[in-house]
Design a protein around this motif. Sequence first.
Motif, mmCIF file in Angstrom:
data_model
loop_
_atom_site.group_PDB
_atom_site.id
_atom_site.type_symbol
_atom_site.label_atom_id
_atom_site.label_comp_id
_atom_site.label_asym_id
_atom_site.label_seq_id
_atom_site.Cartn_x
_atom_site.Cartn_y
_atom_site.Cartn_z
ATOM 1 N N GLY A 54 0.699 -1.236 -0.112
ATOM 2 C CA GLY A 54 -0.010 -0.291 0.044
ATOM 3 C C GLY A 54 0.900 1.394 -0.460
ATOM 4 N N LYS A 55 2.071 1.105 0.107
ATOM 5 C CA LYS A 55 2.649 2.258 0.374
ATOM 6 C C LYS A 55 3.385 2.613 -0.808
ATOM 7 C CE LYS A 55 3.671 3.016 4.974
ATOM 8 N NZ LYS A 55 3.382 4.431 5.232
ATOM 9 N N GLY A 56 3.148 1.820 -1.749
ATOM 10 C CA GLY A 56 3.668 2.342 -3.143
ATOM 11 C C GLY A 56 5.287 2.500 -3.863
ATOM 12 N N PHE A 57 5.780 1.503 -3.075
ATOM 13 C CA PHE A 57 7.199 1.459 -3.911
ATOM 14 C C PHE A 57 7.257 0.444 -5.295
ATOM 15 C CE2 PHE A 57 7.938 2.966 1.002
ATOM 16 C CZ PHE A 57 8.732 3.527 0.249
ATOM 17 N N ASP A 58 5.745 -0.718 -4.690
ATOM 18 C CA ASP A 58 6.033 -1.377 -6.245
ATOM 19 C C ASP A 58 5.781 -0.239 -7.513
ATOM 20 O OD1 ASP A 58 3.151 -0.608 -4.746
ATOM 21 O OD2 ASP A 58 2.308 -2.083 -6.587
ATOM 22 N N LEU A 59 5.250 1.181 -7.534
ATOM 23 C CA LEU A 59 4.938 1.901 -8.804
ATOM 24 C C LEU A 59 6.232 2.959 -9.558
ATOM 25 C CD1 LEU A 59 1.447 3.433 -7.643
ATOM 26 C CD2 LEU A 59 1.899 0.890 -8.808
ATOM 27 N N VAL A 60 7.316 2.675 -8.715
ATOM 28 C CA VAL A 60 8.435 3.168 -8.957
ATOM 29 C C VAL A 60 9.093 2.685 -9.870
ATOM 30 C CG1 VAL A 60 11.357 3.305 -8.262
ATOM 31 C CG2 VAL A 60 9.767 2.779 -6.649
ATOM 32 N N ALA A 61 8.727 1.457 -10.897
ATOM 33 C CA ALA A 61 8.709 1.393 -12.475
ATOM 34 C C ALA A 61 7.452 2.877 -13.129
ATOM 35 C CB ALA A 61 8.843 0.283 -12.645
ATOM 36 N N ASP A 62 6.604 2.524 -12.905
ATOM 37 C CA ASP A 62 5.971 3.578 -14.125
ATOM 38 C C ASP A 62 5.833 5.087 -13.525
ATOM 39 O OD1 ASP A 62 4.182 0.554 -13.733
ATOM 40 O OD2 ASP A 62 3.234 0.935 -12.502
ATOM 41 N N LEU A 63 5.962 5.017 -11.920
ATOM 42 C CA LEU A 63 6.695 6.654 -11.973
ATOM 43 C C LEU A 63 7.698 7.037 -12.762
ATOM 44 C CD1 LEU A 63 6.149 6.714 -8.240
ATOM 45 C CD2 LEU A 63 5.057 8.138 -9.898
ATOM 46 N N ARG A 64 8.442 6.077 -12.889
ATOM 47 C CA ARG A 64 10.320 6.789 -13.575
ATOM 48 C C ARG A 64 9.423 6.591 -15.549
ATOM 49 N NH1 ARG A 64 14.357 9.397 -13.133
ATOM 50 N NH2 ARG A 64 12.529 9.958 -14.282
ATOM 51 N N ARG A 65 8.664 5.635 -16.250
ATOM 52 C CA ARG A 65 7.893 5.776 -16.869
ATOM 53 C C ARG A 65 7.957 7.635 -17.346
ATOM 54 N NH1 ARG A 65 7.691 0.152 -16.768
ATOM 55 N NH2 ARG A 65 5.698 0.213 -16.246
ATOM 56 N N ALA A 66 7.105 8.049 -15.892
ATOM 57 C CA ALA A 66 5.704 8.735 -16.534
ATOM 58 C C ALA A 66 6.422 10.204 -16.095
ATOM 59 C CB ALA A 66 4.867 8.601 -15.114
ATOM 60 N N ILE A 67 7.737 10.412 -14.953
ATOM 61 C CA ILE A 67 8.883 10.982 -15.323
ATOM 62 C C ILE A 67 9.428 11.292 -15.721
ATOM 63 C CG2 ILE A 67 9.607 12.141 -13.167
ATOM 64 C CD1 ILE A 67 8.135 11.047 -11.199
ATOM 65 N N ASP A 68 9.524 12.907 -16.400
ATOM 66 C CA ASP A 68 10.583 13.242 -17.278
ATOM 67 C C ASP A 68 11.777 12.471 -17.449
ATOM 68 O OD1 ASP A 68 8.477 14.512 -19.120
ATOM 69 O OD2 ASP A 68 8.537 16.838 -18.292
ATOM 70 N N PRO A 69 12.774 12.107 -18.137
ATOM 71 C CA PRO A 69 13.827 11.525 -17.204
ATOM 72 C C PRO A 69 15.054 12.601 -17.062
ATOM 73 C CG PRO A 69 13.878 11.775 -19.865
ATOM 74 C CD PRO A 69 12.237 12.159 -19.616
ATOM 75 N N ASP A 70 14.444 14.158 -17.053
ATOM 76 C CA ASP A 70 15.653 15.112 -16.831
ATOM 77 C C ASP A 70 15.441 15.152 -15.200
ATOM 78 O OD1 ASP A 70 13.478 16.181 -17.935
ATOM 79 O OD2 ASP A 70 14.451 17.987 -16.976
ATOM 80 N N ILE A 71 14.347 14.999 -14.567
ATOM 81 C CA ILE A 71 13.695 14.645 -13.648
ATOM 82 C C ILE A 71 14.492 13.280 -12.740
ATOM 83 C CG2 ILE A 71 12.743 15.139 -11.411
ATOM 84 C CD1 ILE A 71 10.208 16.461 -13.975
ATOM 85 N N ASP A 72 15.333 13.752 -11.793
ATOM 86 C CA ASP A 72 15.747 12.066 -11.145
ATOM 87 C C ASP A 72 15.278 11.826 -10.007
ATOM 88 O OD1 ASP A 72 18.649 12.589 -12.302
ATOM 89 O OD2 ASP A 72 19.007 13.713 -10.945
ATOM 90 N N ILE A 73 14.681 10.160 -9.316
ATOM 91 C CA ILE A 73 13.706 10.148 -8.775
ATOM 92 C C ILE A 73 14.710 9.092 -7.817
ATOM 93 C CG2 ILE A 73 12.244 7.730 -8.226
ATOM 94 C CD1 ILE A 73 10.749 8.561 -11.120
ATOM 95 N N VAL A 74 14.920 9.405 -6.198
ATOM 96 C CA VAL A 74 15.621 8.794 -5.389
ATOM 97 C C VAL A 74 14.436 8.078 -4.190
ATOM 98 C CG1 VAL A 74 17.509 9.720 -3.663
ATOM 99 C CG2 VAL A 74 17.113 11.152 -5.401
ATOM 100 N N VAL A 75 14.863 6.729 -3.833
ATOM 101 C CA VAL A 75 13.799 6.301 -2.984
ATOM 102 C C VAL A 75 15.026 6.075 -1.803
ATOM 103 C CG1 VAL A 75 12.796 4.748 -2.741
ATOM 104 C CG2 VAL A 75 13.140 5.255 -4.834
#
Length: 371
Positions: A203-224
């Motif tokens: 329920g915390k949404g960490f399983d959606l990280v790959a989907d978020l990476r596709r939805a967020i522009d590549p020039d914006i870093d994602i840090v977990v």
Amino acid sequence: MDPLSTARLIYVAPAAGLSGVGDYADDLVATFAPHFASVTDYRIETEGAESVRDVVRHRRRVRDLVHAEARPTVVHFEQSSGSLSTFWASAVDLGQSAIVTATVHDPPHPVWWPLKTRGVARNRALHHAVHYPARALHTALQRRVMKGRTVFALTDTGARSIELPYPSTRTVAARIFVPERPTSPALSERPTAVGLFGHVYGGKGFDLVADLRRAIDPDIDIVVAGRGTASLPTVPGVRVLGEVNGADEDAFFASIRFLVVPYRKHGAYGPSYPASSTITRAFAYRTPVVCFTEGSLAETVRRGGAIGGDTVEELGAVVNAAVHDTVRLRELADAVDSVSREDALSRCAITFLDTWRSLLSHRAGLETARS
């Protein structure tokens, strides 16, 4: 005379470091302590891996603490979805003189899986076989335990959710406090990045990280970052820090412009309406939030400092549009600052203290009338 000044508080909560509730309890009980004649801070060190013997031991210990003295007593329990001992200890006969209250962290129910001992939790099929068919029975049991008691929820939405299944319980809408943290750089001065933070579980949404990476522009870093994140599957373009504390936590929030909170709280057992300690942690660092607009998160969006969306794609679009917009970032920073000041620890504690004062005064009045 302040009725709290002659009363004792017995505070029952998970131990710090085992859950967000335990961490929350540390600061809160320290704020309560100066107002009471004495405080007993009783922590459940077996939280999350309790045997039947552990639960029985904690029940007996809490009961013995309550009956050890005859003076006015408030017994307060911090209750969350899997906290067995804090629920079952509250179900013991604690006598007529003690005022028993609780904070329900995962409304509407004080505990969602009241039989989830360490042995039951090891077998997923057994866990659901024990709990899912007996949902109505478990709610009836909790309704009986909570009858006539006062409980707190940490959002208005959560408080309303308790009222229907527990009509004989008085529910008070409180707030989850925003902790104090070091000053972070202005949003526009931080790296162009967003983050996910928290304890990894369903329920915390960490399983959606790959989907978020596709939805967020590549020039914006994602840090977990957070407890359990080091074991997450590798996703190209996502940097995983693992658990961070102290200066490492400060550095994490100083490195992101938004915290993305893709929580889903509508599971097989029904919707839940918890307040988010992850969001208050972000607000402590003056970091705005992008989240799904559902449950208590919708209330967060309405209050300010958060932008909502209904799908991963919408969350990505929000991030893409706002992360480079200096005017929007400044507006969000101002909103976060306003909510953070309103929900400071000292202000949030007032709701609890005033409620306990009222309950103690009412009890004293009844006792005087009887005599």
